[in-house]
Design an enzyme around this catalytic site. Structure first.
Site, PDB file in Angstrom:
ATOM      1  N   CYS A  40       1.019  -0.946  -0.019  1.00  0.00           N
ATOM      2  CA  CYS A  40      -0.021   0.084  -0.007  1.00  0.00           C
ATOM      3  C   CYS A  40       1.142   1.462  -0.115  1.00  0.00           C
ATOM      4  O   CYS A  40       1.937   1.641   1.091  1.00  0.00           O
ATOM      5  CB  CYS A  40      -1.063  -0.250   1.424  1.00  0.00           C
ATOM      6  SG  CYS A  40      -1.581   1.461   1.606  1.00  0.00           S
ATOM      7  N   CYS A  43       0.373   4.047   2.518  1.00  0.00           N
ATOM      8  CA  CYS A  43       0.547   3.376   4.011  1.00  0.00           C
ATOM      9  C   CYS A  43       1.798   3.331   4.091  1.00  0.00           C
ATOM     10  O   CYS A  43       2.961   4.068   5.722  1.00  0.00           O
ATOM     11  CB  CYS A  43       0.865   1.555   4.109  1.00  0.00           C
ATOM     12  SG  CYS A  43      -1.436   1.133   4.329  1.00  0.00           S
TER      13      CYS A  43
END
Length: 114
Positions: A40, A43
């Site tokens: 991600c 993230c």
């Protein structure tokens, strides 16, 4: 190393996760849980910012859970998007921020850390 103040504690097993929740409940500290994933992008963007918050706020416990590593935990907490930040106090969810929103994250931490 586990339980060090000023760091983001990665939980790699359900046992480690439960142990950190238990510690947090006993200490009555705010727990901020970062539900993340290695693939991600947002993230990865927010991770160093969270680490910085952890350094500046030793009175808050920061945990990190990889949703692929601990699928059951992510399912238990109904995490649908990454990153999702859950704010816990005494075992209860008091707030939630979805997405890599630095300012909203900081304000929410400050609001509940008092």
């Amino acid at each position: 190393m586990a339980g060090e103040e000023g760091t983001v504690i990665a939980c790699h097993t359900v046992d480690a996760w439960n142990e950190q929740l238990q510690k947090g409940n006993e200490s009555r500290k705010l727990i901020v849980v970062d539900f993340t994933a290695s693939w991600c992008g947002p993230c990865r963007f927010i991770a160093p910012i969270l680490a910085d918050f952890a350094k500046k706020m030793p009175h808050v416990t920061f945990l990190k859970v990889d949703v692929d590593e601990l699928k059951s935990v992510a399912e238990d907490w109904a995490v649908e998007a990454m990153p999702t930040f859950m704010f816990l106090k005494e075992g209860k969810i008091v707030d939630k921020v979805v997405g890599a929103k630095k300012d909203e994250l900081q304000l929410t931490i400050e609001k509940h850390a008092k």
